[in-house]
Every structure is written in structure tokens, then in C-alpha cells.
Scaffold this motif. Structure first.
Motif, PDB file in Angstrom:
ATOM      1  N   LEU A 251       0.828  -1.209   0.000  1.00 22.33           N
ATOM      2  CA  LEU A 251       0.000   0.000   0.000  1.00 22.33           C
ATOM      3  C   LEU A 251       0.863   1.261   0.000  1.00 22.33           C
ATOM      4  N   MET A 252       1.942   1.259   0.761  1.00 22.81           N
ATOM      5  CA  MET A 252       2.829   2.415   0.807  1.00 22.81           C
ATOM      6  C   MET A 252       3.509   2.644  -0.532  1.00 22.81           C
ATOM      7  N   VAL A 253       3.952   1.572  -1.178  1.00 27.52           N
ATOM      8  CA  VAL A 253       4.593   1.690  -2.487  1.00 27.52           C
ATOM      9  C   VAL A 253       3.597   2.203  -3.524  1.00 27.52           C
ATOM     10  N   VAL A 254       2.376   1.672  -3.509  1.00 31.32           N
ATOM     11  CA  VAL A 254       1.342   2.119  -4.454  1.00 31.32           C
ATOM     12  C   VAL A 254       1.032   3.593  -4.256  1.00 31.32           C
ATOM     13  N   THR A 255       0.915   4.024  -3.005  1.00 32.33           N
ATOM     14  CA  THR A 255       0.611   5.420  -2.709  1.00 32.33           C
ATOM     15  C   THR A 255       1.696   6.354  -3.242  1.00 32.33           C
ATOM     16  N   LEU A 256       2.962   5.995  -3.017  1.00 33.17           N
ATOM     17  CA  LEU A 256       4.064   6.822  -3.518  1.00 33.17           C
ATOM     18  C   LEU A 256       4.100   6.835  -5.042  1.00 33.17           C
ATOM     19  N   PHE A 257       3.953   5.662  -5.656  1.00 33.53           N
ATOM     20  CA  PHE A 257       4.065   5.552  -7.109  1.00 33.53           C
ATOM     21  C   PHE A 257       2.958   6.330  -7.806  1.00 33.53           C
ATOM     22  N   TYR A 258       1.714   6.089  -7.401  1.00 36.55           N
ATOM     23  CA  TYR A 258       0.602   6.739  -8.081  1.00 36.55           C
ATOM     24  C   TYR A 258       0.454   8.198  -7.668  1.00 36.55           C
ATOM     25  N   GLY A 259       0.889   8.536  -6.467  1.00 35.53           N
ATOM     26  CA  GLY A 259       0.852   9.941  -6.071  1.00 35.53           C
ATOM     27  C   GLY A 259       1.698  10.800  -6.986  1.00 35.53           C
ATOM     28  N   THR A 260       2.926  10.356  -7.267  1.00 35.11           N
ATOM     29  CA  THR A 260       3.800  11.111  -8.165  1.00 35.11           C
ATOM     30  C   THR A 260       3.342  11.013  -9.612  1.00 35.11           C
ATOM     31  N   ALA A 261       2.804   9.851 -10.020  1.00 36.92           N
ATOM     32  CA  ALA A 261       2.321   9.693 -11.400  1.00 36.92           C
ATOM     33  C   ALA A 261       1.150  10.625 -11.687  1.00 36.92           C
ATOM     34  N   LEU A 262       0.238  10.779 -10.733  1.00 35.24           N
ATOM     35  CA  LEU A 262      -0.909  11.671 -10.912  1.00 35.24           C
ATOM     36  C   LEU A 262      -0.447  13.111 -11.111  1.00 35.24           C
ATOM     37  N   PHE A 263       0.513  13.545 -10.306  1.00 36.26           N
ATOM     38  CA  PHE A 263       1.028  14.901 -10.446  1.00 36.26           C
ATOM     39  C   PHE A 263       1.765  15.085 -11.770  1.00 36.26           C
ATOM     40  N   THR A 264       2.456  14.040 -12.215  1.00 35.73           N
ATOM     41  CA  THR A 264       3.302  14.170 -13.397  1.00 35.73           C
ATOM     42  C   THR A 264       2.498  14.181 -14.688  1.00 35.73           C
ATOM     43  N   TYR A 265       1.506  13.288 -14.812  1.00 38.42           N
ATOM     44  CA  TYR A 265       0.886  13.069 -16.119  1.00 38.42           C
ATOM     45  C   TYR A 265      -0.586  13.447 -16.225  1.00 38.42           C
ATOM     46  N   LEU A 266      -1.317  13.461 -15.125  1.00 38.22           N
ATOM     47  CA  LEU A 266      -2.761  13.614 -15.237  1.00 38.22           C
ATOM     48  C   LEU A 266      -3.303  14.966 -14.771  1.00 38.22           C
ATOM     49  N   LEU A 267      -2.450  15.863 -14.279  1.00 37.58           N
ATOM     50  CA  LEU A 267      -2.928  17.193 -13.942  1.00 37.58           C
ATOM     51  C   LEU A 267      -3.174  17.997 -15.220  1.00 37.58           C
ATOM     52  N   PRO A 268      -4.107  18.951 -15.209  1.00 35.45           N
ATOM     53  CA  PRO A 268      -4.384  19.757 -16.403  1.00 35.45           C
ATOM     54  C   PRO A 268      -3.128  20.464 -16.905  1.00 35.45           C
ATOM     55  N   LYS A 269      -3.025  20.581 -18.224  1.00 33.15           N
ATOM     56  CA  LYS A 269      -1.842  21.197 -18.819  1.00 33.15           C
ATOM     57  C   LYS A 269      -1.699  22.651 -18.400  1.00 33.15           C
ATOM     58  N   SER A 270      -2.826  23.335 -18.144  1.00 37.98           N
ATOM     59  CA  SER A 270      -2.795  24.751 -17.774  1.00 37.98           C
ATOM     60  C   SER A 270      -2.088  24.981 -16.438  1.00 37.98           C
ATOM     61  N   SER A 271      -2.094  23.968 -15.566  1.00 38.68           N
ATOM     62  CA  SER A 271      -1.464  24.115 -14.249  1.00 38.68           C
ATOM     63  C   SER A 271      -0.001  23.701 -14.247  1.00 38.68           C
ATOM     64  N   SER A 272       0.502  23.269 -15.408  1.00 37.94           N
ATOM     65  CA  SER A 272       1.875  22.763 -15.493  1.00 37.94           C
ATOM     66  C   SER A 272       2.863  23.908 -15.685  1.00 37.94           C
ATOM     67  N   THR A 273       3.975  23.850 -14.959  1.00 37.22           N
ATOM     68  CA  THR A 273       5.089  24.780 -15.141  1.00 37.22           C
ATOM     69  C   THR A 273       6.373  23.974 -15.224  1.00 37.22           C
ATOM     70  N   PRO A 274       7.408  24.469 -15.928  1.00 40.39           N
ATOM     71  CA  PRO A 274       8.669  23.717 -16.018  1.00 40.39           C
ATOM     72  C   PRO A 274       9.271  23.404 -14.656  1.00 40.39           C
ATOM     73  N   GLU A 275       9.188  24.385 -13.731  1.00 37.99           N
ATOM     74  CA  GLU A 275       9.771  24.179 -12.400  1.00 37.99           C
ATOM     75  C   GLU A 275       9.042  23.074 -11.650  1.00 37.99           C
ATOM     76  N   ARG A 276       7.704  23.092 -11.722  1.00 36.75           N
ATOM     77  CA  ARG A 276       6.925  22.065 -11.030  1.00 36.75           C
ATOM     78  C   ARG A 276       7.188  20.689 -11.624  1.00 36.75           C
ATOM     79  N   ASP A 277       7.210  20.602 -12.969  1.00 34.57           N
ATOM     80  CA  ASP A 277       7.472  19.324 -13.630  1.00 34.57           C
ATOM     81  C   ASP A 277       8.847  18.785 -13.258  1.00 34.57           C
ATOM     82  N   LEU A 278       9.820  19.700 -13.164  1.00 31.59           N
ATOM     83  CA  LEU A 278      11.181  19.298 -12.836  1.00 31.59           C
ATOM     84  C   LEU A 278      11.259  18.724 -11.420  1.00 31.59           C
TER      85      LEU A 278
END
Length: 330
Positions: A251-278
Motif C-alpha cells: 500500500l505504501m509503495v502504491v501510494t508513492l508511485f501513483y501519487g507522483t504519477a498523478l502529479f506528473t501526467y494527469l494534472l491539467p496542462k494549464s497548471s503545469s510549469t517547467p519548475e513544477r514538472d522538474l
């Protein structure tokens, strides 16, 4: 390597490669970041190698859960070795270049590993579901052949989907600025370098993310709904605690993996900035490979016991060799 000094808007095709801007803005602090990331890289590499070695050397760990854990550690080793060596070099040099072929190869490896890990985490959730909800039939259901098929299917999905996706992305022409504001060749920053209409590619990336990243995630959620409902029906508090402890690491591994994946790929493009993506990508690159061996060793009595036995065997064998050497000398 020669590059044009053209502006991003100019329609000059890039054929030689890119510059990964990465953490150039840190200037002298790049040396400090190099030292920190070097330590993290070595710890993550040795931690995942240790997990593989412990499972291989200890027959008590030759079970489906640890079979999947070995696959997971192998994926993490592949990920960090495809990202960290180049990042460490780029922190020390002025010219942070990568060829077009090298960029494509890096994206192939990273995306294949990421998607395979999604599917593998779902297979591990299914293993925990069978262990808790059908304990009497566990050895029959989770046979060696079934485990091999689940792991093989995870690899097949990861390779087939991401080879097709990455190949399509690199069929695009790249022009304008050759500077990628990232420290490795990930999909979103590379797509921004294309000088053609990328709307179809963005739809494809989003579809792959929803189907092959969120699909396994929903299967994991379903597995844990069934697991929790079964645990709550257990008569004793001790039984419930033991049953839940077998799932806590996963459960801990899943939470870490999908938590970062959601932020990286599934957030709206309008909220994306180079600094945040980095920063999100750096966190993803550090946390996931480092956390897996730590979580599964520090929180797992079987792995800690296997580690202790392996060390004791090594010390015993070393002492025996020393004694034999003394006897020969006498």
C-alpha cells in the motif's frame, strides 16, 4: 555538437539532438546536488540489488510476493541506471547534450519501466487479495506458472504499448529551440519541442495514461476493497492486524508511485510549469527506487530475518575459512 541559435518560434529542424537544461539555474550548487544524488543513486542501486540477492539466496522467500518484488526491484534498477548516470554527468559539465537517438532510447526505457511497474503493482495487489481472501487455495491459485504469466503480461503490456507510443512521438519533426527544460527525455517536455500538430499525440498520451496507468490503479483499489472487507470480518483483533500488516508495504509503495504519477501526467496542462514538472520528476526519480527496498526490508520481518541469516552464514563461512587457514599454517 553544433546547434542553431534560433528562437523557439523559428522553423529550423533539429536533427542532432537536444540540450537538457535540467538544474543549470542552480549554478555552483550543482556540485552539492551531484553529491547528494550520487549517494541516493548508490543507496537505491545497492538496496534493490540486495533485495534481489536476498530472495535468490533464501528459499523461505521463494513465494509469489517476493517473486513480484524481485521484478519490481529489477525495474527500479533499470529506471535509475537510465536516468541518474546521465544526470550526474550533466551536473558536472557545461554542455548538457543528448543525441536524438539517445533521447529516444532513454524515453523507451523510462516509459516501458513505468507502465510495466503499474501492471506489476496490480499483479501484487491480486496476490495479496488471494492470500487474504482465499488463503486455503492460495498455493493452487498463485502457482509458479500463474505468477510467471502475470509478470510476463506486465512486461508485454509495458513494452508493446510504450514502444508504439514512443516510436510515434519520435516520428514528429522537432524544430525551434533545442533546449529541453528537464533533466531527462520525458514525454511532455519532448512533445513541446515538436513543430507539428501534437493534439493527436497528446490525446494518445492521455488515453494511455487513463487506460494503462489508471486501469491497474482501479484494479488495485478493487482488490483492497475486497481485502479490507475480508479483514473486517475476522473475529480477532490480532488476526486483523496480521492480515493488514501483509498489505501495508504494498500500500505504501502504491501510494508513492501513483501519487507522483498523478502529479506528473494527469494534472491539467494549464497548471503545469517547467519548475513544477522538474521537481515532481526529481521526487519521482528519488522516492520510488529508494523507497521500495527500504519499505520492504524495514517493515518486513521475513526479509529482515533472511538478511540476518545471510549475514550470519557469511560470517560463519568466513570464520571457517580462517580456521582452516590456521590449521594449514600449523
Amino acid at each position: 555538437m553544433a546547434y542553431s541559435d534560433s528562437d523557439p518560434g523559428e522553423n529550423q529542424t533539429i536533427s542532432d539532438g537536444f540540450i537538457l537544461v535540467g538544474f543549470s539555474y542552480l549554478n555552483e550548487l550543482q556540485i552539492l546536488l551531484f553529491l547528494v544524488l550520487l549517494v541516493i543513486f548508490l543507496v537505491a542501486l545497492m538496496g534493490n540489488l540486495l533485495v534481489i540477492l536476498l530472495v535468490k539466496l533464501n528459499p523461505t522467500l521463494h513465494t509469489p510476493m517476493y517473486f513480484f518484488l524481485v521484478n519490481l526491484s529489477f525495474l527500479e534498477i533499470g529506471y535509475i541506471t537510465s536516468v541518474f548516470p546521465q544526470l550526474l554527468v550533466h551536473l558536472l559539465v557545461e554542455e548538457k547534450t543528448i543525441s536524438l537517438a539517445g533521447c529516444a532510447a532513454q524515453m523507451y526505457v523510462i516509459t516501458i519501466i513505468g507502465l510495466t511497474e503499474c501492471c506489476l503493482l496490480a499483479a501484487m495487489a491480486y496476490d495479496r487479495y488471494v492470500a487474504i481472501c482465499h488463503p486455503l487455495h492460495y498455493t493452487t491459485i498463485m502457482s509458479g506458472r500463474v505468477c510467471a504469466k502475470l509478470a510476463g503480461s506486465s512486461w508485454f503490456i509495458g513494452i508493446s504499448v510504450e514502444v508504439a507510443q514512443t516510436t510515434w512521438i519520435f516520428s514528429l519533426p522537432f524544430c525551434g529551440s533545442h533546449r529541453i527544460h528537464h533533466f531527462f527525455c520525458d514525454i511532455p517536455p519532448v512533445l513541446k519541442m515538436a513543430c507539428a500538430d501534437t493534439s493527436k499525440h497528446e490525446i494518445m498520451v492521455f488515453t494511455v495514461s487513463v487506460v494503462f496507468i489508471m486501469g491497474p490503479f482501479f484494479l488495485i483499489i478493487l482488490s483492497y476493497i475486497l481485502i479490507i472487507s475480508t479483514i473486517l470480518k475476522l473475529p480477532s483483533a490480532e488476526g486483523r492486524r496480521k492480515a493488514f500488516s501483509t498489505c501495508s508495504s504494498h500500500l505504501m509503495v502504491v501510494t508513492l508511485f501513483y501519487g507522483t504519477a498523478l502529479f506528473t501526467y494527469l494534472l491539467p496542462k494549464s497548471s503545469s510549469t517547467p519548475e513544477r514538472d522538474l521537481m515532481v520528476s526529481l521526487m519521482n526519480s528519488i522516492l520510488i527506487p529508494l523507497s521500495n527496498p527500504l519499505i520492504y526490508t524495514l517493515r518486513n520481518k521475513e526479509v529482515k530475518g533472511a538478511f540476518r541469516k545471510t549475514v550470519e552464514k557469511g560470517i560463519f563461512a568466513h570464520n571457517q575459512r580462517n580456521q582452516r587457514s590456521k590449521h594449514r599454517a600449523c
